[in-house]
Design a protein around this motif. Structure first.
Motif, PDB file in Angstrom:
ATOM      1  N   HIS A   1      50.924  45.177  28.185  1.00  0.00           N
ATOM      2  CA  HIS A   1      52.071  46.141  28.749  1.00  0.00           C
ATOM      3  C   HIS A   1      51.662  46.698  30.216  1.00  0.00           C
ATOM      4  O   HIS A   1      52.460  46.471  30.997  1.00  0.00           O
ATOM      5  CB  HIS A   1      52.295  47.191  27.872  1.00  0.00           C
ATOM      6  CG  HIS A   1      53.320  48.034  28.440  1.00  0.00           C
ATOM      7  ND1 HIS A   1      54.795  47.790  28.036  1.00  0.00           N
ATOM      8  CD2 HIS A   1      53.303  49.216  29.124  1.00  0.00           C
ATOM      9  CE1 HIS A   1      55.667  48.508  28.838  1.00  0.00           C
ATOM     10  NE2 HIS A   1      54.778  49.394  29.464  1.00  0.00           N
ATOM     11  N   LEU A   2      50.017  46.756  30.137  1.00  0.00           N
ATOM     12  CA  LEU A   2      49.747  47.467  31.571  1.00  0.00           C
ATOM     13  C   LEU A   2      49.251  46.473  32.609  1.00  0.00           C
ATOM     14  O   LEU A   2      49.142  46.472  33.918  1.00  0.00           O
ATOM     15  CB  LEU A   2      48.777  48.516  30.996  1.00  0.00           C
ATOM     16  CG  LEU A   2      49.227  49.605  30.670  1.00  0.00           C
ATOM     17  CD1 LEU A   2      48.313  50.522  29.924  1.00  0.00           C
ATOM     18  CD2 LEU A   2      50.127  50.470  31.433  1.00  0.00           C
ATOM     19  N   PHE A   3      48.678  45.454  32.029  1.00  0.00           N
ATOM     20  CA  PHE A   3      47.884  44.275  32.797  1.00  0.00           C
ATOM     21  C   PHE A   3      48.432  43.116  32.620  1.00  0.00           C
ATOM     22  O   PHE A   3      47.740  42.098  32.132  1.00  0.00           O
ATOM     23  CB  PHE A   3      46.609  44.429  32.583  1.00  0.00           C
ATOM     24  CG  PHE A   3      45.811  45.849  32.712  1.00  0.00           C
ATOM     25  CD1 PHE A   3      45.804  46.373  33.889  1.00  0.00           C
ATOM     26  CD2 PHE A   3      45.415  46.495  31.696  1.00  0.00           C
ATOM     27  CE1 PHE A   3      44.919  47.731  33.926  1.00  0.00           C
ATOM     28  CE2 PHE A   3      44.911  47.985  31.481  1.00  0.00           C
ATOM     29  CZ  PHE A   3      44.678  48.341  32.720  1.00  0.00           C
ATOM     30  N   PRO A   4      49.863  42.709  32.772  1.00  0.00           N
ATOM     31  CA  PRO A   4      50.212  41.411  32.577  1.00  0.00           C
ATOM     32  C   PRO A   4      49.634  40.459  33.649  1.00  0.00           C
ATOM     33  O   PRO A   4      49.635  39.143  33.216  1.00  0.00           O
ATOM     34  CB  PRO A   4      51.858  41.595  32.820  1.00  0.00           C
ATOM     35  CG  PRO A   4      51.797  42.710  33.845  1.00  0.00           C
ATOM     36  CD  PRO A   4      50.855  43.784  33.394  1.00  0.00           C
ATOM     37  N   MET A   5      49.276  40.657  34.811  1.00  0.00           N
ATOM     38  CA  MET A   5      48.697  39.695  35.607  1.00  0.00           C
ATOM     39  C   MET A   5      47.479  39.235  35.101  1.00  0.00           C
ATOM     40  O   MET A   5      47.119  37.879  35.515  1.00  0.00           O
ATOM     41  CB  MET A   5      48.333  40.456  37.167  1.00  0.00           C
ATOM     42  CG  MET A   5      49.463  40.842  38.014  1.00  0.00           C
ATOM     43  SD  MET A   5      50.429  39.331  38.435  1.00  0.00           S
ATOM     44  CE  MET A   5      49.189  38.426  39.460  1.00  0.00           C
ATOM     45  N   ILE A   6      46.629  39.905  34.238  1.00  0.00           N
ATOM     46  CA  ILE A   6      45.595  39.283  33.694  1.00  0.00           C
ATOM     47  C   ILE A   6      45.929  37.980  32.926  1.00  0.00           C
ATOM     48  O   ILE A   6      45.293  37.064  32.771  1.00  0.00           O
ATOM     49  CB  ILE A   6      44.630  40.352  33.047  1.00  0.00           C
ATOM     50  CG1 ILE A   6      44.214  41.165  34.137  1.00  0.00           C
ATOM     51  CG2 ILE A   6      43.425  39.756  32.338  1.00  0.00           C
ATOM     52  CD1 ILE A   6      43.304  42.486  33.482  1.00  0.00           C
ATOM     53  N   ILE A   7      46.902  38.522  31.940  1.00  0.00           N
ATOM     54  CA  ILE A   7      47.234  37.348  31.298  1.00  0.00           C
ATOM     55  C   ILE A   7      47.942  36.277  31.957  1.00  0.00           C
ATOM     56  O   ILE A   7      47.836  35.027  31.477  1.00  0.00           O
ATOM     57  CB  ILE A   7      48.296  38.051  30.199  1.00  0.00           C
ATOM     58  CG1 ILE A   7      47.716  38.896  29.333  1.00  0.00           C
ATOM     59  CG2 ILE A   7      49.017  36.755  29.210  1.00  0.00           C
ATOM     60  CD1 ILE A   7      48.685  39.706  28.236  1.00  0.00           C
ATOM     61  N   TYR A   8      48.898  36.585  33.028  1.00  0.00           N
ATOM     62  CA  TYR A   8      49.252  35.398  33.817  1.00  0.00           C
ATOM     63  C   TYR A   8      48.020  34.567  34.415  1.00  0.00           C
ATOM     64  O   TYR A   8      48.645  33.352  34.599  1.00  0.00           O
ATOM     65  CB  TYR A   8      50.202  36.005  34.923  1.00  0.00           C
ATOM     66  CG  TYR A   8      50.798  35.404  35.796  1.00  0.00           C
ATOM     67  CD1 TYR A   8      51.898  34.702  35.621  1.00  0.00           C
ATOM     68  CD2 TYR A   8      50.154  35.082  37.233  1.00  0.00           C
ATOM     69  CE1 TYR A   8      52.584  33.925  36.536  1.00  0.00           C
ATOM     70  CE2 TYR A   8      50.894  34.218  38.152  1.00  0.00           C
ATOM     71  CZ  TYR A   8      52.103  33.830  37.926  1.00  0.00           C
ATOM     72  OH  TYR A   8      52.699  32.838  38.679  1.00  0.00           O
ATOM     73  N   GLY A   9      47.122  35.346  34.832  1.00  0.00           N
ATOM     74  CA  GLY A   9      46.049  34.332  35.561  1.00  0.00           C
ATOM     75  C   GLY A   9      45.411  33.545  34.423  1.00  0.00           C
ATOM     76  O   GLY A   9      45.183  32.352  34.909  1.00  0.00           O
ATOM     77  N   ALA A  10      45.454  33.907  33.398  1.00  0.00           N
ATOM     78  CA  ALA A  10      44.753  33.269  32.315  1.00  0.00           C
ATOM     79  C   ALA A  10      45.440  31.844  31.849  1.00  0.00           C
ATOM     80  O   ALA A  10      45.150  31.062  31.749  1.00  0.00           O
ATOM     81  CB  ALA A  10      44.514  33.916  30.929  1.00  0.00           C
TER      82      ALA A  10
ATOM     83  N   PHE B   1      57.789  37.247  35.253  1.00  0.00           N
ATOM     84  CA  PHE B   1      57.137  37.228  34.182  1.00  0.00           C
ATOM     85  C   PHE B   1      55.729  38.121  34.316  1.00  0.00           C
ATOM     86  O   PHE B   1      55.384  38.612  33.226  1.00  0.00           O
ATOM     87  CB  PHE B   1      56.491  35.691  33.742  1.00  0.00           C
ATOM     88  CG  PHE B   1      55.710  35.504  32.517  1.00  0.00           C
ATOM     89  CD1 PHE B   1      56.419  35.732  31.213  1.00  0.00           C
ATOM     90  CD2 PHE B   1      54.426  35.579  32.442  1.00  0.00           C
ATOM     91  CE1 PHE B   1      55.750  35.465  30.229  1.00  0.00           C
ATOM     92  CE2 PHE B   1      53.646  35.535  31.439  1.00  0.00           C
ATOM     93  CZ  PHE B   1      54.308  35.466  30.244  1.00  0.00           C
ATOM     94  N   THR B   2      55.484  38.374  35.618  1.00  0.00           N
ATOM     95  CA  THR B   2      54.405  39.281  35.944  1.00  0.00           C
ATOM     96  C   THR B   2      54.473  40.664  36.120  1.00  0.00           C
ATOM     97  O   THR B   2      53.780  41.640  36.228  1.00  0.00           O
ATOM     98  CB  THR B   2      53.514  38.874  37.285  1.00  0.00           C
ATOM     99  OG1 THR B   2      54.313  39.097  38.323  1.00  0.00           O
ATOM    100  CG2 THR B   2      53.188  37.271  37.241  1.00  0.00           C
TER     101      THR B   2
END
Length: 298
Positions: free
Chosen positions: A11-20, A54-55
């Motif tokens: 919820h708080l750090f979508p960019m990390i999941i997006y980067g992965a 999505f981010t």
């Protein structure tokens, strides 16, 4: 950070999941199409309007985790169908783990099973040997992954959510056409129904053009199993997009393979040459087929 669980993290750090996921897309397309297409697909993914959305911070946890896992699941189907017997066990284990995580993270995971079933139909057709081969290669890890997900949710975690229960809701929703938990999980009023304009808003001209060439690539290489898998999931994505309102990210997971196939035609000379030769041969077959009708009329 010690008090942040996976829900809060997504919820708080979508960019990390997006980067992965971006890294995963690069390596998946690299294995399927080579370095050039992998780089182009990564750039396309980064700038598609739906990908940018999505981010956004605060998106649904299920989508942030589930959509990349859905993408990984499609690749696992392609990979396990392609590898030799010596390498099949590790890829079957990887597929089982992916299916298990997908079933635990996103209630829309039965759509992966729908794409799997359609892929099986496209590839095996009436060939009994292919049915047996694919049911072993795909069926064992998929069923095994679902059993693990059921055990984790019901026994280890002790929640009422059930992987097999959601599969039951899926069939109940579509066969009985009644309201169910599955319908309620998918049907949300925070996005309007998808239209052609919305499709353009999500994917832009680049997505439409590369998707069109991707369809052409599949038509030209229909004998390849991976093309039949990609087409099966693209069909599922399109059907669900017009049936529900919560599917723009699901479409992104499925269409990325289609976009990569289109980029392969446009930017890899060897693939373009093969595609042109096959299209010319197909045009000749069509001309030969209709020639008797044209001659008869004249």
């Amino acid at each position: 950070f010690s008090d942040i669980g996976i829900y809060e993290f997504a919820h708080l750090f979508p960019m990390i999941i997006y980067g992965a996921w971006l890294a995963g897309i690069f390596f998946v397309v690299l294995r399927l199409h080579g370095l050039t297409v992998a780089l182009l697909t990564s750039v396309l993914f980064a700038f598609l309007p739906v990908s940018v959305a999505f981010t956004t911070q605060g998106k649904y946890f299920e989508e942030l985790i589930g959509v990349p896992l859905m993408f990984a699941g499609v690749y696992m189907l392609i990979r396990t169908a392609r590898v030799n017997h010596a390498s099949s066990r590790k890829w079957m284990a990887a597929m089982a783990a992916t299916v298990s995580l997908l079933a635990l993270s996103w209630q829309q995971f039965p759509l992966f099973l729908a794409g799997f079933a359609l892929s099986l139909r496209f590839i095996a057709g009436k060939d009994t040997k292919k049915w047996k081969f694919l049911l072993l290669r795909w069926g064992i890890p998929i069923i095994g992954g679902l059993i693990v997900a059921e055990f984790v949710s019901r026994v280890l975690v002790g929640i009422s959510y059930s992987a097999f229960g959601m599969i039951g809701e899926f069939f109940y929703a579509f066969l009985m056409r009644k309201d169910s938990d599955f319908i309620l999980a998918m049907w949300r009023g925070d996005w309007i129904n998808l239209s052609l304009q919305k499709f353009f808003d999500y994917f832009g001209w680049s997505g439409i053009v590369f998707g069109g060439f991707g369809v052409a690539a599949i038509a030209a290489q229909w004998s390849k199993w991976e093309k039949k898998i990609i087409s099966a999931f693209a069909i599922v994505g399109m059907i669900m997009a017009y049936a529900f309102t919560k599917d723009r990210y699901l479409m992104l997971a499925f269409f990325l393979f289609l976009f990569a196939a289109g980029l392969d035609i446009l930017f890899v000379p060897a693939t373009l040459t093969q595609f042109s030769v096959r299209m010319l041969a197909q045009a000749q077959r069509w001309a030969h087929a209709i020639r008797p009708y044209v001659t008869r009329k004249t």
